[in-house]
Design a protein around this motif. Structure first.
Motif, PDB file in Angstrom:
ATOM      1  N   CYS A  62      -7.431  45.886 -32.258  1.00  0.00           N
ATOM      2  CA  CYS A  62      -6.082  44.829 -32.250  1.00  0.00           C
ATOM      3  C   CYS A  62      -6.903  44.689 -33.926  1.00  0.00           C
ATOM      4  O   CYS A  62      -7.863  44.285 -34.303  1.00  0.00           O
ATOM      5  CB  CYS A  62      -6.846  43.031 -31.572  1.00  0.00           C
ATOM      6  SG  CYS A  62      -5.778  41.759 -32.297  1.00  0.00           S
ATOM      7  N   SER A  63      -5.247  44.657 -34.365  1.00  0.00           N
ATOM      8  CA  SER A  63      -6.351  44.259 -36.537  1.00  0.00           C
ATOM      9  C   SER A  63      -6.259  42.714 -36.951  1.00  0.00           C
ATOM     10  O   SER A  63      -6.662  42.555 -37.430  1.00  0.00           O
ATOM     11  CB  SER A  63      -4.789  44.128 -36.753  1.00  0.00           C
ATOM     12  OG  SER A  63      -3.690  43.682 -36.935  1.00  0.00           O
ATOM     13  N   VAL A  64      -5.833  41.435 -35.329  1.00  0.00           N
ATOM     14  CA  VAL A  64      -6.887  40.170 -35.892  1.00  0.00           C
ATOM     15  C   VAL A  64      -7.873  40.136 -35.361  1.00  0.00           C
ATOM     16  O   VAL A  64      -8.798  38.993 -36.046  1.00  0.00           O
ATOM     17  CB  VAL A  64      -5.436  39.318 -35.169  1.00  0.00           C
ATOM     18  CG1 VAL A  64      -5.729  38.045 -35.699  1.00  0.00           C
ATOM     19  CG2 VAL A  64      -4.312  39.651 -35.264  1.00  0.00           C
ATOM     20  N   CYS A  65      -8.235  40.336 -33.669  1.00  0.00           N
ATOM     21  CA  CYS A  65      -9.450  40.524 -33.856  1.00  0.00           C
ATOM     22  C   CYS A  65     -10.332  41.179 -33.303  1.00  0.00           C
ATOM     23  O   CYS A  65     -11.357  41.036 -33.135  1.00  0.00           O
ATOM     24  CB  CYS A  65      -9.063  38.824 -32.119  1.00  0.00           C
ATOM     25  SG  CYS A  65      -8.922  40.207 -31.059  1.00  0.00           S
ATOM     26  N   GLY A  66     -10.081  42.268 -33.350  1.00  0.00           N
ATOM     27  CA  GLY A  66     -10.671  43.207 -33.310  1.00  0.00           C
ATOM     28  C   GLY A  66     -10.676  43.494 -32.145  1.00  0.00           C
ATOM     29  O   GLY A  66     -11.739  45.072 -32.054  1.00  0.00           O
ATOM     30  N   GLN A  67     -10.512  43.203 -31.378  1.00  0.00           N
ATOM     31  CA  GLN A  67     -10.388  43.965 -29.040  1.00  0.00           C
ATOM     32  C   GLN A  67     -10.005  45.501 -29.927  1.00  0.00           C
ATOM     33  O   GLN A  67      -8.575  45.399 -30.106  1.00  0.00           O
ATOM     34  CB  GLN A  67     -10.167  43.019 -28.359  1.00  0.00           C
ATOM     35  CG  GLN A  67      -9.933  43.210 -26.707  1.00  0.00           C
ATOM     36  CD  GLN A  67     -10.337  42.421 -26.528  1.00  0.00           C
ATOM     37  OE1 GLN A  67     -11.798  41.217 -26.340  1.00  0.00           O
ATOM     38  NE2 GLN A  67     -10.179  42.126 -25.258  1.00  0.00           N
ATOM     39  N   HIS A  68     -10.124  45.978 -28.226  1.00  0.00           N
ATOM     40  CA  HIS A  68      -9.430  47.310 -28.469  1.00  0.00           C
ATOM     41  C   HIS A  68      -8.946  46.895 -27.491  1.00  0.00           C
ATOM     42  O   HIS A  68      -8.822  46.397 -26.504  1.00  0.00           O
ATOM     43  CB  HIS A  68     -11.010  48.037 -27.795  1.00  0.00           C
ATOM     44  CG  HIS A  68     -11.740  49.324 -28.096  1.00  0.00           C
ATOM     45  ND1 HIS A  68     -11.594  50.136 -29.089  1.00  0.00           N
ATOM     46  CD2 HIS A  68     -13.002  49.639 -28.854  1.00  0.00           C
ATOM     47  CE1 HIS A  68     -12.245  50.482 -30.266  1.00  0.00           C
ATOM     48  NE2 HIS A  68     -13.371  49.915 -30.205  1.00  0.00           N
ATOM     49  N   TYR A  69      -7.713  48.084 -27.298  1.00  0.00           N
ATOM     50  CA  TYR A  69      -6.856  47.551 -26.567  1.00  0.00           C
ATOM     51  C   TYR A  69      -7.463  48.088 -25.341  1.00  0.00           C
ATOM     52  O   TYR A  69      -7.606  49.551 -25.034  1.00  0.00           O
ATOM     53  CB  TYR A  69      -5.335  48.038 -27.209  1.00  0.00           C
ATOM     54  CG  TYR A  69      -4.671  47.515 -28.018  1.00  0.00           C
ATOM     55  CD1 TYR A  69      -4.404  46.157 -28.385  1.00  0.00           C
ATOM     56  CD2 TYR A  69      -4.525  47.612 -29.230  1.00  0.00           C
ATOM     57  CE1 TYR A  69      -3.407  46.178 -29.361  1.00  0.00           C
ATOM     58  CE2 TYR A  69      -4.194  47.556 -30.793  1.00  0.00           C
ATOM     59  CZ  TYR A  69      -3.735  46.227 -30.544  1.00  0.00           C
ATOM     60  OH  TYR A  69      -2.886  45.367 -31.812  1.00  0.00           O
ATOM     61  N   ASP A  70      -6.598  47.478 -24.203  1.00  0.00           N
ATOM     62  CA  ASP A  70      -6.702  48.131 -22.946  1.00  0.00           C
ATOM     63  C   ASP A  70      -5.368  49.178 -22.276  1.00  0.00           C
ATOM     64  O   ASP A  70      -4.224  48.464 -23.128  1.00  0.00           O
ATOM     65  CB  ASP A  70      -6.407  47.026 -21.293  1.00  0.00           C
ATOM     66  CG  ASP A  70      -8.143  46.342 -22.109  1.00  0.00           C
ATOM     67  OD1 ASP A  70      -9.249  47.214 -22.156  1.00  0.00           O
ATOM     68  OD2 ASP A  70      -8.181  44.902 -21.380  1.00  0.00           O
TER      69      ASP A  70
END
Ligand code: ZN
Length: 109
Positions: A15-23
């Motif tokens: 995610c470009s906002v929070c850096g979490q990998h997408y599921d």
């Protein structure tokens, strides 16, 4: 190509906002034309939605097939390569694009 394989590829993107990998469940395939795929992804962490365009090539497909004529091939060979800036422009466009095509195309230019 299998949707699941494509979606698994998308989980390598953050995610470009929070850096979490997408599921896998966050990824929705919108459309694809040959190797160009369009996804709508929504981050399960910060709920940000964005549109992703990716070129995904299948290894077993032969490369170099084209229906361009020799003249067209020459024309494209002489064009400038895509610059880093153009890629960055697209990147920032996709980052700010909220996935709303209706709004995008109805905006006054
Ligand atoms: Zn996020």
């Amino acid at each position: 190509m299998e949707d699941q394989i494509i979606k698994r590829f998308m989980t390598s993107i953050k995610c470009s906002v929070c850096g979490q990998h997408y599921d896998i469940d966050d990824v929705q395939i919108l459309d694809h034309k040959e190797n160009l795929w369009f996804f709508s992804v929504s981050c399960s962490n910060c709920k940000t939605q964005c549109l992703v365009a990716a070129v995904i090539k299948e290894d077993r497909k032969p490369s170099g097939i084209t229906d361009l004529t020799e003249v067209e091939l020459d024309k494209f060979r002489n064009l400038d390569n895509i610059t880093t800036n153009e890629v960055l422009d697209m990147h920032s466009f996709l980052e700010s694009f909220n996935g709303d095509f209706t709004q995008l195309f109805s905006e006054d230019i």
